[in-house]
Design an enzyme around this catalytic site. Structure first.
Site, PDB file in Angstrom:
ATOM      1  N   HIS A 179       9.872 -25.987  21.758  1.00 30.02           N
ATOM      2  CA  HIS A 179      10.603 -25.128  20.816  1.00 30.02           C
ATOM      3  C   HIS A 179       9.632 -24.179  20.104  1.00 30.02           C
ATOM      4  O   HIS A 179       9.838 -22.963  20.081  1.00 30.02           O
ATOM      5  CB  HIS A 179      11.347 -26.024  19.813  1.00 30.02           C
ATOM      6  N   GLU A 180       8.551 -24.740  19.545  1.00 28.07           N
ATOM      7  CA  GLU A 180       7.590 -23.926  18.784  1.00 28.07           C
ATOM      8  C   GLU A 180       6.811 -22.985  19.701  1.00 28.07           C
ATOM      9  O   GLU A 180       6.541 -21.839  19.342  1.00 28.07           O
ATOM     10  CB  GLU A 180       6.613 -24.822  18.007  1.00 28.07           C
TER      11      GLU A 180
ATOM     12  N   HIS B 115       8.715 -19.856  20.299  1.00 22.79           N
ATOM     13  CA  HIS B 115       8.559 -18.883  19.205  1.00 22.79           C
ATOM     14  C   HIS B 115       7.232 -18.130  19.393  1.00 22.79           C
ATOM     15  O   HIS B 115       7.171 -16.908  19.260  1.00 22.79           O
ATOM     16  CB  HIS B 115       8.487 -19.592  17.847  1.00 22.79           C
TER      17      HIS B 115
END
Ligand SMILES: [Zn+2]
Length: 371
Positions: free
Chosen positions: A66-67, A70
């Protein structure tokens, strides 16, 4: 955050806080001990345990992906990422700067939840494939991991800063009003509301006998605080917009050696409230005030330490900012004093009290206009 670096991802340091490992372990144990034996009874204890370890590890990997999503999209938009940290309330990709425009911000924010949803779909499909062969323990574990990613995506899409949903809201407000600072204040206000709702939901869970609600309440409380921080930085960025760092810095006072004895420093009278300390090589290692130094020394003594010299005090390390930068560069280093340099020579400083002063003067001026 006391996190240990465990590796790098495309040159970005990846840090792991013990709290993230603890949460993964507790969750894995819950899966091995509670969830799986209920859903797929009659298996060996070792099988449940292995499935629990897989579930716990999958949590960490899911947050990381997820990170990392980003981070990848941020870089594509020219925004540097200083680190990715996994801690007990999830993950953070630390961006060096704000997104250049609303579209970029929406894409950077949306990448995280989108990747979590993609993982959810892939893992659920994998579970389906496995269950058709009849390996139900593995299938159920995969469904659980898939569900976890759906929760990650949905939770992060709650519309309040600093959550991804709050960033999307920020991008939308920014595009709509064409005013980034105003959007920041709006998204932060929504973040306070979301934080309070999440905290209230957690407390409700605790009251109805689910102790897991404590964790939810803590996340809500953290979000509430972080949203307040966002609102402050939004107001500050409005005050700073259009100014150079040279307009807000204070002149540099005479510098002193950072090995100066604290007793000598605090015992003497001086006209200079600000203190700038340098090491043997002449590098500025400390920017502070006499009052702050006295407080830090008192705290150290109360904590049974005996700091002798200026450099022994645990004060935030100053960061260097070039004089040509806009004043908003301050926002990139919250809580850190700033040394303004020209041709690599220190020419000024900006401390938290300077920032407070600037905001106060701004409000005095705007109140006058309003009256
Ligand atoms: Zn995210």
């Amino acid at each position: 955050m006391n996190a240990r670096q465990i590796g790098t991802f495309r040159g970005i340091p990846v840090r792991l806080h013990w709290g993230a490992v603890a949460v993964a372990a507790v969750l894995g144990l819950l899966v091995a001990d509670g969830v799986l034996p209920q859903l797929v009874p009659g298996q060996a204890d070792a099988a449940y345990l292995i499935a629990g370890v897989i579930a716990g590890a999958a949590l960490l990997v899911s947050i990381f992906i997820h990170e990392a999503s980003h981070a990848v999209v941020a870089r594509r938009h020219g925004v540097d990422v200083s680190s990715i940290t996994l801690w007990f309330l999830g993950g953070v990709a630390h961006l060096e700067d704000e997104a250049p425009n609303p579209r970029a911000e929406a894409q950077i924010a949306g990448a995280g939840p989108a990747s979590s949803l993609a993982i959810a779909v892939v893992v659920a499909a994998w579970g389906l494939a496995v269950s058709s062969v009849g390996l139900s323990l593995l299938a159920v574990t995969l469904y659980w991991v898939s569900g976890l990613n759906v929760i990650l995506a949905v939770f992060n899409l709650l519309p309040g800063a600093p959550l991804d949903g709050g960033r999307l809201l920020h991008a939308w407000l920014w595009k709509r009003h064409g005013d980034r600072s105003r959007a920041t204040v709006g998204a932060a206000r929504a973040g306070r509301g979301v934080g309070l709702l999440v905290a209230a939901f957690g407390l409700f869970e605790v009251l109805t006998g689910n102790l897991g609600g404590l964790w939810t309440a803590m996340i809500g409380w953290f979000l509430y605080g972080a949203a307040g921080q966002e609102a402050r930085s939004g107001r500050l960025s409005a005050v700073l917009s259009g100014r150079k760092i040279a307009d807000v810095m204070a002149p540099i006072p005479p510098m002193i050696a950072n090995w100066t004895s604290l007793r000598d420093l605090l015992g003497s009278q001086s006209d200079h409230e600000r203190i700038v300390g340098v090491d043997f090589g002449g590098t500025v290692t400390l920017v502070s005030s006499r009052a702050e130094i006295a407080r830090a020394a008192a705290r150290a003594v109360a904590g049974k330490q005996t700091p002798e010299r200026l450099r022994d005090l645990p004060l935030p390390e100053p960061v260097e900012v070039d004089i040509a930068e806009p004043a908003s560069a301050i926002l990139r280093h919250p809580g850190r004093p700033i040394v303004v340099t020209q041709d690599s020579q220190p020419v000024g400083i900006v401390t938290s009290s300077d920032v407070e002063r600037i905001v106060a003067v701004h409000h005095l001026a705007t109140d006058e206009v309003a009256a």
